[in-house]
Motif scaffolding. Structure first.
Motif, mmCIF file in Angstrom:
data_model
loop_
_atom_site.group_PDB
_atom_site.id
_atom_site.type_symbol
_atom_site.label_atom_id
_atom_site.label_comp_id
_atom_site.label_asym_id
_atom_site.label_seq_id
_atom_site.Cartn_x
_atom_site.Cartn_y
_atom_site.Cartn_z
ATOM 1 N N GLU A 205 4.822 -12.536 0.774
ATOM 2 C CA GLU A 205 4.949 -11.148 1.207
ATOM 3 C C GLU A 205 6.384 -10.807 1.623
ATOM 4 N N ALA A 306 -3.762 -10.659 7.215
ATOM 5 C CA ALA A 306 -4.035 -10.150 5.866
ATOM 6 C C ALA A 306 -5.492 -9.741 5.715
ATOM 7 N N THR A 309 -8.974 -5.863 2.653
ATOM 8 C CA THR A 309 -8.760 -4.555 2.038
ATOM 9 C C THR A 309 -7.300 -4.280 1.723
ATOM 10 N N GLY A 310 -6.414 -5.237 2.030
ATOM 11 C CA GLY A 310 -4.993 -5.033 1.771
ATOM 12 C C GLY A 310 -4.263 -4.544 3.014
#
Length: 328
Positions: A205, A306, A309-310
Motif C-alpha cells: 500500500e 484493511a 470492503t476496501g
C-alpha cells in the motif's frame, strides 16, 4: 481420497497447472497435427518430464529435446499410457508438500480410440466457458519401450473432447513413482492456522501511495484474533509485493489482544520512512468478521487496518506494539 481411476479426468478438467508451450508438429499446409515424434527408450517422468505440472509462464522456453506432440502413428502400437504430474498431499510430519507423480495404465483401448478422434472446428452456437483447461503431460509407450506424446483432440471451445475425458476415467492408473518437490505448508503453520506465505500489505500500500490515517469509523475486533508472523527474504524486501515466510503464530491471548487493539487505535503521525520491514505480523479475526491488521515488527514500525470492503488506513506503531506481537 481421490481415486486413481479418475486422475487423468481430473487433470484434464482442472485449472491450468503447467505451461502451454509444448511443441505441436503440424502437417505442412494444414492446421492438423503431424505424426508425433517417436522416441526410443522410455525411462521415467523424472528424466523425460522433470517440469511436468510446474507453473510455467508462457514466455518460458520449451524444455530442451522435448519431443513434438502429434497424431499417433498407425504403425505405433501403444501398450501403456503414462501421466507425469504434480499434486499436493499431507506431509509426513504435518503440513502439506508438493510431489511429482508418475502413473501408468495398461487398459487403454478406449483412451486410444478417443485420442484418434479429430478436433472439432472452433465456433458454432455452443456457449463456451472462460476457464482454461490444459491437458496433462501424457505419453504412450509401446512394447519396445518407444514412446510418443499424443495430441489430445479438442472440442469447438478448444478444450479436450468429452470422449477423451470419459475414456480417461476408465483405466486403472497405478502410481509407480513419487518424489517430493517442495514444502507447501509447514506443520507449524498448519498448527497455528496460518498460511505458509503472505504478502506484507503495508509495503504494498505504501509503495502505491500512502493510505489515509486510521479512522475511528473502523470498528474494533468483535472477537478473538489470530496472529501470524512472517519474515521477508532480503531479496524481496524492496519488491513491489514483499512476500514473507511463516515464522510463528496462533490465537492471540486475550490480555495481549486488548493491548494490541489499544495500540492500533492511536492517532500518532506516520513517520516519513522508507526502511523495509524484515518481519511483519498479520492479525485476522478468527470468526472472519472485521478488518485484517498488518504490523511492521521492525523497519518503519507502521501498521495498516484493511477492511474487507476496501479503504485501507495507515497508522504508526512502536516498539511496545511489536513486543505485544511476539511468539504466542
Amino acid at each position: 481420497m481421490r481415486s486413481s481411476r479418475t486422475v487423468l479426468a481430473v487433470a484434464l478438467l482442472g485449472m491450468v497447472l503447467s505451461g502451454c508451450n509444448d511443441t505441436v508438429a503440424l502437417t505442412p499446409g494444414s492446421d492438423e497435427p503431424a505424426l508425433a515424434q517417436i522416441v526410443d527408450g522410455w525411462t521415467s517422468c523424472a528424466k523425460e518430464a522433470p517440469r511436468a505440472g510446474e507453473m510455467i509462464m508462457e514466455a518460458s522456453p520449451p524444455a530442451v529435446n522435448e519431443p513434438a506432440i502429434g497424431r499417433i502413428d498407425p504403425a505405433f502400437t501403444p501398450v501403456t499410457a503414462v501421466i507425469c504430474g504434480r499434486e499436493i498431499r499431507p506431509g509426513p510430519n504435518g503440513g502439506q508438500e508438493q510431489i511429482a507423480t508418475e502413473r501408468h495404465a495398461r487398459e487403454i483401448t478406449p483412451l486410444l480410440t478417443a485420442l484418434r478422434l479429430p478436433s472439432e472446428q472452433a465456433g458454432g452456437e455452443i456457449a463456451c466457458t472462460l476457464d482454461m483447461v490444459i491437458p496433462p503431460w501424457l505419453a504412450l509407450v509401446d512394447d519396445r519401450g518407444r514412446w510418443l506424446r499424443p495430441h489430445i483432440p479438442t472440442d469447438s471451445c478448444g478444450k479436450p473432447r468429452a470422449e477423451v475425458i470419459a475414456a480417461s476415467a476408465g483405466p486403472h492408473w497405478t502410481t509407480v513413482d513419487t518424489r517430493t518437490i517442495r514444502q507447501i505448508e509447514s506443520a507449524a503453520a498448519e498448527a497455528a492456522g496460518c498460511a505458509q506465505q503472505w504478502t506484507d500489505l503495508v509495503g504494498v500500500e505504501t509503495r502505491n501511495g500512502r493510505p489515509g490515517p486510521v479512522s475511528p469509523a473502523i470498528p474494533p475486533a468483535a472477537g478473538p484474533l489470530r496472529l501470524c508472523v512472517y519474515e521477508v527474504p532480503a531479496s524481496l524486501q524492496d519488491g513491489e509485493k514483499p512476500a514473507g515466510d511463516f515464522v510463528y503464530g496462533g490465537p492471540l491471548p486475550t490480555e495481549r489482544q486488548t493491548g494490541v487493539l489499544r495500540a492500533l487505535s492511536n492517532r500518532r503521525a506516520v513517520v516519513d520512512c522508507a526502511t523495509p520491514a524484515t518481519r511483519f505480523a498479520v492479525l485476522r479475526p478468527i470468526d472472519g468478521t472485521g478488518p485484517d491488521r498488518y504490523v511492521e515488527l521492525d523497519g518503519c514500525r507502521r501498521f495498516l487496518v484493511a477492511p474487507a470492503t476496501g479503504g485501507a488506513q495507515l497508522g504508526q506503531g512502536d516498539d511496545a506494539l511489536a513486543a505485544l506481537l511476539g511468539p504466542v
